[in-house]
Scaffold this motif. Structure first.
Motif, PDB file in Angstrom:
ATOM      1  N   PHE A  19       0.841  -1.201   0.000  1.00  0.00           N
ATOM      2  CA  PHE A  19       0.000   0.000   0.000  1.00  0.00           C
ATOM      3  C   PHE A  19       0.876   1.251   0.000  1.00  0.00           C
ATOM      4  N   ASN A  20       1.919   1.243   0.841  1.00  0.00           N
ATOM      5  CA  ASN A  20       2.826   2.403   0.907  1.00  0.00           C
ATOM      6  C   ASN A  20       3.542   2.637  -0.416  1.00  0.00           C
ATOM      7  N   VAL A  21       3.988   1.545  -1.051  1.00  0.00           N
ATOM      8  CA  VAL A  21       4.720   1.684  -2.330  1.00  0.00           C
ATOM      9  C   VAL A  21       3.785   2.206  -3.420  1.00  0.00           C
ATOM     10  N   LEU A  22       2.562   1.693  -3.455  1.00  0.00           N
ATOM     11  CA  LEU A  22       1.626   2.092  -4.510  1.00  0.00           C
ATOM     12  C   LEU A  22       1.129   3.520  -4.343  1.00  0.00           C
ATOM     13  N   THR A  23       0.987   3.947  -3.088  1.00  0.00           N
ATOM     14  CA  THR A  23       0.382   5.257  -2.839  1.00  0.00           C
ATOM     15  C   THR A  23       1.382   6.328  -2.434  1.00  0.00           C
ATOM     16  N   GLY A  24       2.636   5.899  -2.126  1.00  0.00           N
ATOM     17  CA  GLY A  24       3.613   6.876  -1.645  1.00  0.00           C
ATOM     18  C   GLY A  24       3.334   7.284  -0.222  1.00  0.00           C
ATOM     19  N   SER A  25       2.482   6.515   0.465  1.00  0.00           N
ATOM     20  CA  SER A  25       2.158   6.800   1.856  1.00  0.00           C
ATOM     21  C   SER A  25       3.236   6.207   2.751  1.00  0.00           C
ATOM     22  N   LYS A  45       0.099   6.555  -6.950  1.00  0.00           N
ATOM     23  CA  LYS A  45       0.976   7.608  -7.473  1.00  0.00           C
ATOM     24  C   LYS A  45       0.770   7.792  -8.972  1.00  0.00           C
ATOM     25  N   VAL A  46       0.423   6.671  -9.651  1.00  0.00           N
ATOM     26  CA  VAL A  46       0.153   6.720 -11.093  1.00  0.00           C
ATOM     27  C   VAL A  46      -1.312   6.357 -11.317  1.00  0.00           C
ATOM     28  N   GLY A  47      -2.016   7.160 -12.105  1.00  0.00           N
ATOM     29  CA  GLY A  47      -3.406   6.844 -12.409  1.00  0.00           C
ATOM     30  C   GLY A  47      -4.403   7.368 -11.404  1.00  0.00           C
ATOM     31  N   HIS A  48      -3.953   7.644 -10.172  1.00  0.00           N
ATOM     32  CA  HIS A  48      -4.777   8.232  -9.120  1.00  0.00           C
ATOM     33  C   HIS A  48      -6.025   7.408  -8.800  1.00  0.00           C
ATOM     34  N   SER A  49      -5.899   6.081  -8.922  1.00  0.00           N
ATOM     35  CA  SER A  49      -6.988   5.227  -8.461  1.00  0.00           C
ATOM     36  C   SER A  49      -6.987   5.211  -6.938  1.00  0.00           C
ATOM     37  N   GLU A  50      -8.147   4.902  -6.366  1.00  0.00           N
ATOM     38  CA  GLU A  50      -8.262   4.851  -4.902  1.00  0.00           C
ATOM     39  C   GLU A  50      -7.999   3.429  -4.431  1.00  0.00           C
ATOM     40  N   ILE A  51      -7.071   3.302  -3.493  1.00  0.00           N
ATOM     41  CA  ILE A  51      -6.785   1.974  -2.939  1.00  0.00           C
ATOM     42  C   ILE A  51      -7.146   1.975  -1.460  1.00  0.00           C
ATOM     43  N   GLY A 146      10.161  -2.840  -3.750  1.00  0.00           N
ATOM     44  CA  GLY A 146       9.448  -2.197  -4.857  1.00  0.00           C
ATOM     45  C   GLY A 146       9.510  -2.980  -6.154  1.00  0.00           C
ATOM     46  N   TYR A 147       9.999  -4.241  -6.079  1.00  0.00           N
ATOM     47  CA  TYR A 147      10.184  -5.026  -7.305  1.00  0.00           C
ATOM     48  C   TYR A 147       8.833  -5.423  -7.917  1.00  0.00           C
ATOM     49  N   ASN A 148       8.591  -5.013  -9.140  1.00  0.00           N
ATOM     50  CA  ASN A 148       7.441  -5.435  -9.956  1.00  0.00           C
ATOM     51  C   ASN A 148       6.085  -4.918  -9.479  1.00  0.00           C
ATOM     52  N   VAL A 149       6.055  -4.021  -8.490  1.00  0.00           N
ATOM     53  CA  VAL A 149       4.758  -3.581  -7.969  1.00  0.00           C
ATOM     54  C   VAL A 149       3.972  -2.768  -9.007  1.00  0.00           C
ATOM     55  N   ASP A 150       4.695  -2.110  -9.926  1.00  0.00           N
ATOM     56  CA  ASP A 150       3.977  -1.345 -10.951  1.00  0.00           C
ATOM     57  C   ASP A 150       3.154  -2.274 -11.849  1.00  0.00           C
ATOM     58  N   GLN A 151       3.638  -3.531 -12.004  1.00  0.00           N
ATOM     59  CA  GLN A 151       2.895  -4.498 -12.817  1.00  0.00           C
ATOM     60  C   GLN A 151       1.566  -4.870 -12.157  1.00  0.00           C
ATOM     61  N   VAL A 152       1.553  -4.864 -10.823  1.00  0.00           N
ATOM     62  CA  VAL A 152       0.311  -5.167 -10.093  1.00  0.00           C
ATOM     63  C   VAL A 152      -0.745  -4.121 -10.424  1.00  0.00           C
ATOM     64  N   LEU A 153      -0.306  -2.862 -10.384  1.00  0.00           N
ATOM     65  CA  LEU A 153      -1.236  -1.766 -10.663  1.00  0.00           C
ATOM     66  C   LEU A 153      -1.728  -1.813 -12.109  1.00  0.00           C
ATOM     67  N   LYS A 154      -0.809  -2.132 -13.030  1.00  0.00           N
ATOM     68  CA  LYS A 154      -1.212  -2.206 -14.441  1.00  0.00           C
ATOM     69  C   LYS A 154      -2.248  -3.298 -14.657  1.00  0.00           C
ATOM     70  N   LYS A 155      -2.004  -4.463 -14.054  1.00  0.00           N
ATOM     71  CA  LYS A 155      -2.958  -5.573 -14.175  1.00  0.00           C
ATOM     72  C   LYS A 155      -4.311  -5.186 -13.576  1.00  0.00           C
ATOM     73  N   ALA A 156      -4.263  -4.520 -12.420  1.00  0.00           N
ATOM     74  CA  ALA A 156      -5.505  -4.134 -11.745  1.00  0.00           C
ATOM     75  C   ALA A 156      -6.303  -3.149 -12.600  1.00  0.00           C
ATOM     76  N   GLU A 157      -5.606  -2.201 -13.211  1.00  0.00           N
ATOM     77  CA  GLU A 157      -6.298  -1.207 -14.040  1.00  0.00           C
ATOM     78  C   GLU A 157      -6.864  -1.835 -15.322  1.00  0.00           C
ATOM     79  N   LYS A 158      -6.137  -2.825 -15.867  1.00  0.00           N
ATOM     80  CA  LYS A 158      -6.659  -3.523 -17.045  1.00  0.00           C
ATOM     81  C   LYS A 158      -7.947  -4.260 -16.685  1.00  0.00           C
TER      82      LYS A 158
END
Length: 672
Positions: A19-25, A45-51, A146-158
């Motif tokens: 959660f911290n890595v995805l949101t910068g919290s 941080k990217v896309g501004h989706s609510e988590i 922080g390894y590969n966490v951006d891929q999680v967000l991409k998959k979730a947004e897809k």
């Protein structure tokens, strides 16, 4: 387009870290269940989706408050995507919650965390095969790096956009699946056109979940037909019951999935480094001595040469550079006398009186963060659990108490993780006895002045005193006001890990930042107020004798109460009162009232007002009496009763007085 996503997973699987890595919290990350006791919301941080970071849970059963919060959110708030994080080193156990989430039929992406530990163990986890077996997108990650966490967000947004599909493949044994299908048919009669997860509710009814039955509002006839199905289902096993049989079916499915995707190699049963370390640090005879030695070492380091030298530098910064500079400005401006007192004594003296202890607080939180991130603190909770359970207390109570070493307010909130209402209230009443960081400046001030050669040992004694008083009070209350059975405590011990520098620095900075902000706001304001009340009488005329001031007169009225404790001066009494706003105020008030800013004058004044024995009694009273107003309001809110909150405050202050009295009176028999 922004989307709403839910982050769910088992306790201690790295959920809040992700959660911290995805949101910068920078939410608190702990190594034990119950750290996330309420949901947290953040923007990516990217896309501004609510988590929404949901509390860690092992299942969607309504047995704990965390399970209820998570379940209600996912069902009622209808997030577009569930990000389900699982611990790759505990795949089978983590998949149990995953299967229940799959039953909900919501779009879901699985993030398999701690892949570095999986590789370190020599295991081979094929996430592509796992995705095929489950019918759900799976992404291997290492959240803390922080390894590969951006891929999680991409998959979730897809998934949220409908560009990727999630078709869960749950394969139960025939008799379980038939029972589920039969129940599904019955509840579909009433709810076929409603957007509720019928398959999930079919499983809940098969388990005998009364809350699920109530939510569906089925007729008596429908419930009777479902009961017939369940009786027939139970009849297929010799000693089976509905809940156990369904759990068994889920684990058989999980076993098949894990078998196809995870290869543990030939050394699956070999002892890991963590296992070998645990054989020593959790040994039944060595565990508590090792724990105490670690704590003692931490305080000796905090109050050793490094902490002292750094504190002297901070003191020089204020008293050696800033104060003379301000005085020169006032001289040049021909300022009136009161301006010297306000700027030099109240503002610089009061604020520097607190900030001078910043180095020690930083070192202490650095040590605690290292122990926490390495995985040792979870062992500390495990060790104390055994001790507490022997005394009739819930071992789970120790987790909020351990958090209380940082700050009492979130620690009281962490008591929500306890299942039993009596244990929950009891824990909230005991947690304030733990020494929060705000009390450290009080110990540091008196330990430096009166116990110079044994500062670390004296402060360590304060922390141990808080634990001992909490245990004794807990045993008394458990056998009187809170009689009842002790709730079981299940906790998973994480692998030992080398702490990450970034994580440690962020954690320490959050604590230090809070301390500095408090010094610049509450302590700043309190110092000015104390100075004004110390220099003006009730007619708002400036006085030269502080005894004639508003504070002097009020303090003189309450000071006799503390004479039996050895510190019956009006200045000490007023300092304790200001500690009800914030415990840091005790030191700033003492600095303003006793010395007017100068450290040398402060040492001399306190040496005349306290003896080493009365100083120790003062420290003990400061440790145990009613916590700050923020903690009190939280206790009131969590208990849902002003009567209970006031009762708790009176009990704590009464115990503080009693312990302070014992220390001073018994000590006086030996020290003259």
């Amino acid at each position: 387009m922004a989307h709403k996503m839910a982050l769910a997973g088992n306790p201690n699987c790295g959920k809040t870290t992700l959660f911290n890595v995805l949101t910068g919290s920078n939410q608190y990350v702990g190594n034990w269940p119950g750290v996330t006791v309420q949901k947290k919301v953040g923007k990516t941080k990217v896309g501004h989706s609510e988590i929404v970071d949901l509390p860690g849970i092992y299942s969607l059963s309504p047995y704990t408050m965390e399970e209820i919060v998570t379940r209600d959110y996912i069902i009622d708030e209808n997030p577009e995507v569930i990000i389900n994080i699982i611990d790759g080193t505990n795949l089978e156990r983590n998949l149990y919650l995953t299967v229940q989430l799959m039953e909900l039929g919501r779009p879901m992406v699985i993030a398999v965390n701690m892949m570095d530990d999986v590789e370190q163990k020599g295991w081979k986890l094929d996430c592509n095969k796992l995705a095929v077996e489950l019918g759900i997108p799976v992404v291997p990650i290492t959240a803390r790096r922080g390894y590969n966490v951006d891929q999680v967000l991409k998959k979730a947004e897809k998934l949220a956009h409908g560009k990727e599909y999630c078709i869960p493949k749950i394969v139960y044994d025939t008799k379980t699946q038939n029972a589920l299908n039969d129940i599904l048919f019955i509840i579909s009669e009433k709810h076929y056109d409603k957007a509720i997860p019928l398959q999930f509710f079919a499983g809940k009814l098969l388990e005998g979940d009364e809350q699920a039955a109530k939510k569906l509002d089925l007729s008596k006839n429908q419930m009777a037909r479902i009961e017939e199905i369940i009786v027939a289902y139970e009849g297929t096993a010799e000693y089976g019951d509905r809940e156990t049989m369904l759990a068994d079916a889920r684990y058989k499915y999980i076993e098949q999935v894990a078998k196809k995707s995870l290869n543990k190699g030939k050394d699956a049963n070999k002892l890991t480094v963590s296992d070998k370390i645990d054989k020593i640090v959790t040994n039944r005879f060595l565990a508590i001595p090792i724990f105490l030695l670690m704590m003692l070492g931490m305080f000796l380091l905090t109050f050793g040469p490094i902490g002292t030298v750094l504190s002297d530098w901070v003191d020089y910064l204020f008293q050696g550079l800033l104060a003379p500079g301000v005085k020169l400005l006032l001289d040049n401006a021909s300022a009136p006398d009161w301006a010297y007192g306000l700027f030099l004594d109240a503002i610089i003296g009061g604020v520097s009186g607190i900030l001078v202890f910043l180095p020690q607080i930083t070192i202490l939180f650095l040590c605690l963060s290292l122990l926490e991130d390495s995985g040792y603190m979870a062992r500390a909770a495990f060790i104390m659990d055994r001790l507490l359970r022997k005394l009739g207390l819930s071992g789970k109570s120790f987790i909020p108490m351990l958090m209380g070493f940082g700050c009492t307010t979130p620690a009281v909130m962490a008591a929500r993780a306890l299942d039993n209402e009596k244990d929950r209230k009891l824990t909230m009443m005991l947690t304030p006895f733990m020494s929060c960081g705000a009390r450290l400046p009080i110990y540091a001030l008196f330990a430096e002045l009166f116990f110079e050669k044994n500062q670390g040992l004296i402060v360590f004694t304060m922390y141990i005193l808080g634990i001992v008083v909490a245990i004794i009070t807990g045993v008394v209350l458990k056998n009187t006001l809170f009689k009842g059975n002790v709730a079981p405590f299940v906790m998973e011990l994480p692998q030992y890990r080398l702490p990450l520098l970034k994580s440690i620095l962020l954690h320490v900075w959050e604590k230090v930042k809070g301390f500095i902000i408090k010094a610049g706001t509450i302590i700043f304001a309190m110092s000015i107020l104390v100075w004004v009340f110390q220099n003006f009488n009730t007619s708002f005329q400036m006085v030269t004798d502080a005894d004639q001031s508003m504070l002097g007169q009020f303090g003189a009225w309450i000071a006799p109460i503390f004479i039996p404790l050895g510190f019956g001066t009006w200045q000490a009494s007023v300092a304790l009162l200001t500690g009800l706003i914030a415990k840091e105020s005790v030191v700033s008030t003492i600095t303003v009232l006793f010395a007017g800013g100068s450290q040398a004058a402060l040492s001399s004044a306190l040496a005349g007002a306290f003896t080493p024995l009365s100083a120790f009694a003062f420290m003990a009273f400061s440790l145990l009496y009613m916590p700050c107003i923020s903690a009190f309001v939280t206790i009131r809110k969590e208990m849902g009763s002003m009567k209970w909150a006031l009762g708790t405050a009176v009990m704590q202050t009464g115990i503080a007085y009693f312990v302070g009295l014992l220390i001073y009176q018994i000590g006086s028999l030996f020290i003259h």
